[in-house]
Design an enzyme around this catalytic site. Structure first.
Site, PDB file in Angstrom:
ATOM      1  N   GLU A  83      -0.203   8.630   0.789  1.00  0.00           N
ATOM      2  CA  GLU A  83      -0.159   8.101  -0.584  1.00  0.00           C
ATOM      3  C   GLU A  83      -1.596   8.108  -1.074  1.00  0.00           C
ATOM      4  OE1 GLU A  83       2.595   7.311  -2.134  1.00  0.00           O
ATOM      5  OE2 GLU A  83       4.011   7.284  -0.463  1.00  0.00           O
TER       6      GLU A  83
ATOM      7  N   CYS B   3      -4.117   3.812  -8.295  1.00  0.00           N
ATOM      8  CA  CYS B   3      -3.923   5.261  -8.124  1.00  0.00           C
ATOM      9  C   CYS B   3      -3.180   5.878  -9.302  1.00  0.00           C
ATOM     10  CB  CYS B   3      -3.186   5.531  -6.820  1.00  0.00           C
ATOM     11  SG  CYS B   3      -1.750   4.492  -6.624  1.00  0.00           S
TER      12      CYS B   3
END
Ligand code: NAP
Length: 477
Positions: A248, A284
């Site tokens: 991730e 993110c």
């Protein structure tokens, strides 16, 4: 919250001489002193995790669910204490820290439910003549010890996204938290032990990245789940050998604001301001690029800039603060140099662009070329680049003109544009009429291209953390 933390090795607490000072990114004060794990303690934790698997794999769905439910309640009980320590160690505003704590509690709640839903299927196998009387049953089995390495920006909930599905599936888990924010992960270990988890099923080992690296290559771990930068993640994957890997990683997420919106321009601008500047842009899926239809570009920019100027920047513990510091001085200095480079390259700052220590003013840039770092790299800071477009196909191509692909947001009322965006955008998720920063914890979440592979979102992480096995039955045998 206590100031001195040992490390958690197979459910037991150890203090070491090698300690880490966790400092507030806002004022540099010492938040906590944390023991760091040595190589031999890492080896011990791994050996314990292997032994613990015999126990965790045989826990019933009910037992796993009860532990996870108790962990969810334990987080909720300590919510304010956790939010405060998160705000101190990560510089997250106290309001956002409370939201993260509530999400972490929910992540465990979802895991408590999913632990009871790890089912399989019945498959007729008599599709061909000589397979008469055959059928199959599939079932998911836990893989074995899971290694999780986590970043600083969601120091509790991203740990929860590794621990909760691992335990729901019946796997022991070892966590190496980010060195700047280890306290939330250690507090979570306390909560899990209070919740009745078999002690050797959890280790939380603060240490330097290089000290943790041998665990990535260690074959006794059956899955390595990494959340962090693309640079570190892809390199670690190359060391992981035969184990499963979930990455991730970062992104430079985009939002498209079409001419016909599904909601008011004010509301879209408000959402974009939050999506770009929450947690000082250190998310993110923070919005880094906004493409706005030229027919609404000017009024949208007025709203975006005026709302950005109203943001309160300052002490993350103050209730009124909207944007706190970046994680450290070096990150803020890097942002400053990228913005300077953009300004020298022809971009204009409509607001912001100023650094004070680790604080960086929320910054709106226009006229930034796509090859500038602020456009094409992950800025991971309170900086957003806005550009006009006149054709939806062109906007979709510009979103795709990125090495990354986590999520994209599309504000549109035009069904054809919405479906086209869903079909064409190279991302793990398209968010319609909201920002790419939208996430709830049970949805599948993850990226494509340099942003990684594999999915989190409890049910999907459980799939990664289990092995599908088939029982093929010959009923006429
Ligand atoms: P990072 O520098 O890549 O660090 C992440 C973790 O990796 C930390 O625990 C770090 O430890 C560890 N690490 C570094 N080098 C290592 C090595 N050689 N061996 C083993 N572990 C090592 O990332 P970060 O600055 O903490 O986080 C920001 C990044 O995470 C951004 O790129 C952001 O986009 C990404 N992110 C992605 C998601 C997602 O779900 N896709 C979510 C959040 C954040 P130390 O702290 O000790 O260096």
């Amino acid at each position: 919250m206590k100031k001195h933390w040992g490390l958690c090795l197979a459910g037991r607490w150890f203090t070491t001489d090698d300690t880490l000072e966790v400092r507030s990114p806002f004022d540099g004060s010492v938040v906590a002193e944390v023991s760091r794990a040595s190589q031999s303690q890492i080896e011990e934790a791994t050996a314990h995790a292997v032994r613990a698997f015999e126990r965790t794999r045989s826990l019933s769905s009910y037992e796993r669910s009860v532990i996870l439910e108790a962990a969810s309640a334990g987080i909720a009980r300590r919510a304010e204490e956790l939010a405060k320590v998160m705000s101190l160690e990560a510089g997250k505003t106290i309001r956002d820290a409370r939201v993260e704590v509530a999400r972490a509690s929910n992540t465990f709640k979802v895991a408590a439910e999913e632990a009871k839903r790890i089912g399989g299927e019945y498959l007729p196998l008599d599709w061909i003549q000589n397979s008469d009387g055959r059928f199959g049953i599939t079932r998911r089995f836990p893989l074995g010890p899971v290694l999780g390495i986590t970043p600083f920006n969601f120091p509790l909930n991203l740990v929860a996204h590794k621990v909760a599905p691992a335990l729901a599936a019946g796997n022991p888990v070892v966590i190496k938290p980010a060195s700047s924010t280890p306290v939330c992960a250690l507090a979570l270990a306390e909560i899990l032990l209070d919740a009745g988890l078999p002690p050797d099923a959890i280790s939380v080992l603060p240490c330097q990245g290089s000290v943790a690296e041998p665990m990535v290559a260690d074959e006794r771990y059956k899955l390595f789940s990494f959340t962090g930068s693309a640079e570190v993640g892809w390199r670690l994957k190359s060391l992981a050998g035969k184990k499963r890997v979930t990455l991730e990683l970062g992104g430079n997420a985009a939002a498209i604001v079409d001419r016909d919106l599904g909601l008011s321009l004010e509301s879209a601008a408000e959402k974009c301001v939050r999506g770009a500047f929450a947690n000082a842009g250190q998310i993110c899926i923070s919005i880094q690029r906004i493409f706005v239809h030229c027919d609404v570009y000017e009024p949208f920019m007025e709203l975006l800039v005026s709302r950005t100027r109203k943001l309160v920047v300052g002490d993350p513990l103050e209730e009124a603060t909207d944007v706190g510091p970046m994680i450290d001085l070096a990150s803020a200095e890097k942002t400053e140099s990228w913005v300077k480079e953009a300004l020298a390259g022809g971009a204009r700052a409509l607001t912001g662009g100023v650094r004070r220590g680790a604080m960086f003013e929320p910054t709106v840039l226009v006229d930034a070329r796509p090859d500038l770092k602020v456009s094409c790299c992950e800025v991971f800071a309170p900086v957003v680049v806005v550009s006009p477009f006149s054709d939806m196909e062109d906007a979709l191509e510009r979103v795709n003109d990125s090495a990354f692909g986590l999520q994209a947001g599309v504000f549109t009322h035009d069904l054809r544009h919405a479906i086209r965006a869903f079909e064409r955008l190279e991302v793990g998720g398209v968010v319609l009429n909201d920002v790419p920063t939208y996430r709830v914890d049970h949805m599948p979440y993850g990226g494509v291209k340099d942003s990684g592979f594999g999915r989190e979102g409890v049910k999907y992480a459980i799939e990664e953390m289990t092995e599908l096995k088939l029982l093929a039955v010959n009923s006429k045998g």
